[in-house]
Design an enzyme around this catalytic site. Structure first.
Site, PDB file in Angstrom:
ATOM      1  N   ASP A   1       3.471   2.684  16.542  1.00 30.69           N
ATOM      2  CA  ASP A   1       2.102   2.194  16.520  1.00 30.69           C
ATOM      3  C   ASP A   1       1.243   3.226  15.783  1.00 30.69           C
ATOM      4  O   ASP A   1       1.117   4.372  16.223  1.00 30.69           O
ATOM      5  CB  ASP A   1       1.617   2.013  17.960  1.00 30.69           C
ATOM      6  CG  ASP A   1       0.182   1.524  18.051  1.00 30.69           C
ATOM      7  OD1 ASP A   1      -0.486   1.413  17.004  1.00 30.69           O
ATOM      8  OD2 ASP A   1      -0.290   1.270  19.172  1.00 30.69           O
TER       9      ASP A   1
ATOM     10  N   SER B   1       0.802  -1.227   0.000  1.00 28.34           N
ATOM     11  CA  SER B   1       0.000   0.000   0.000  1.00 28.34           C
ATOM     12  C   SER B   1       0.834   1.276   0.000  1.00 28.34           C
ATOM     13  O   SER B   1       0.526   2.210  -0.758  1.00 28.34           O
ATOM     14  CB  SER B   1      -0.946  -0.006   1.204  1.00 28.34           C
ATOM     15  OG  SER B   1      -1.827  -1.099   1.147  1.00 28.34           O
TER      16      SER B   1
ATOM     17  N   ASP C   1      -5.140  -0.958   7.965  1.00 22.82           N
ATOM     18  CA  ASP C   1      -5.055  -2.371   7.577  1.00 22.82           C
ATOM     19  C   ASP C   1      -4.196  -3.102   8.602  1.00 22.82           C
ATOM     20  O   ASP C   1      -3.052  -3.466   8.338  1.00 22.82           O
ATOM     21  CB  ASP C   1      -4.445  -2.485   6.170  1.00 22.82           C
ATOM     22  CG  ASP C   1      -4.272  -3.931   5.732  1.00 22.82           C
ATOM     23  OD1 ASP C   1      -4.911  -4.812   6.324  1.00 22.82           O
ATOM     24  OD2 ASP C   1      -3.474  -4.174   4.817  1.00 22.82           O
TER      25      ASP C   1
END
Length: 285
Positions: free
Chosen positions: A142, A99, A168
């Site tokens: 994160d 991506s 995702d």
């Protein structure tokens, strides 16, 4: 974290996700004003199809490679295949772009992207991939925890109004992941209310995602569209039978952009009992 996307690169879930992703980004490019993309779980950015992981599962063979073998396909699928082929030599398929790489190749000079990745090796690969691209920021972090630092987005000191958040995650704990997604989306909307979202979700048994979809419709967004591909009946909780993209605040009439792709994906990627779903769960009045 035990999940490694290298085992699954180019599979039916990637196909659906990246067709939708690229179609969304193309709509943003219709206007000259800049847009911003936040990719919360970026992965490695590129995956070698001859790697040990890919050869172990051969999932790309039943995904992107099936589409590559077709002589003609709807334009929205062809656009995706050209983007994948652009990462490879003419007439060969060596790598599959993730991506972040697909996004970066659509960005214009005025656009910006931030990619987060928590796994050490994949974050290092991302940083190397985009080391010389000033439009792309890579964070070894994160992705759910970066909203305050990154949003609302800016470029050269000026706020960017439009943009897309790609979510995702690995879904190692599926119900817990849904909770984190909804909390993160709520926080992002408070800081950047005009954002659009593309959230990938796995489908093992479809009834298990219905609660998540209902919760998403209760968020302060104008519209909600779900795009789903089941490559087989969802009668086994042990297999990835399909996947979906939950789109929040998608472009107007975006379902019409994706509609031509759905029968082809079912035909070429599906087994007996395959199905697709393209449905507005909430629409602006």
């Amino acid at each position: 974290m035990n999940y490694h996307h290298a085992f699954h690169a180019g599979n039916h879930a990637d196909v659906l996700k990246h067709i939708v992703q690229l179609a969304l980004l193309d709509t943003f490019k219709r206007k000259d004003s800049p847009f911003f993309v936040l990719d919360t779980h970026g992965g490695a950015g590129r995956y070698l199809l001859a790697s040990e992981e890919s050869r172990k599962t051969l999932e790309a063979e039943d995904g992107v490679m099936r589409l590559m073998a077709q002589p003609t396909l709807p334009a929205v699928i062809e656009r995706y295949l050209k983007a994948v082929q652009a990462d490879n030599p003419v007439g060969a398929m060596i790598s599959y772009p993730g991506s972040p790489l697909l996004t970066a190749r659509t960005l214009r000079e005025q656009d910006r992207m931030a990619v987060c990745e928590l796994q050490d090796g994949e974050a290092a690969a991302l940083k190397a991939l985009f080391a010389h691209d000033s439009r792309v920021a890579v964070l070894h972090a994160d992705g759910y925890a970066q909203n305050k630092a990154l949003l609302p987005p800016k470029a050269n000191g000026a706020k960017i109004g439009r943009g897309l958040v790609l979510i995702d995650p690995p879904y190692e704990g599926q119900d817990a992941e849904y909770v984190r997604i909804l909390a993160s989306v709520s926080e992002i909307l408070a800081r950047w209310p005009q954002a659009s979202f593309a959230i990938w979700f796995p489908i093992k048994q479809r009834r298990t995602v219905l609660h998540f979809l209902r919760k998403a419709c209760a968020l302060p967004v104008k519209s909600v569209l779900t795009v789903e591909l089941l490559v087989r009946p969802d009668d086994s909780p042990l297999r990835l039978n399909g996947s979906g993209m939950l789109l929040l605040n998608p472009p107007w009439q975006f379902d019409q952009t994706l509609a031509p792709a759905m029968p082809a994906l079912k035909q070429y990627l599906g087994e007996a009992g395959a199905s697709t779903r393209l449905q507005w769960l909430k629409q602006a009045e």
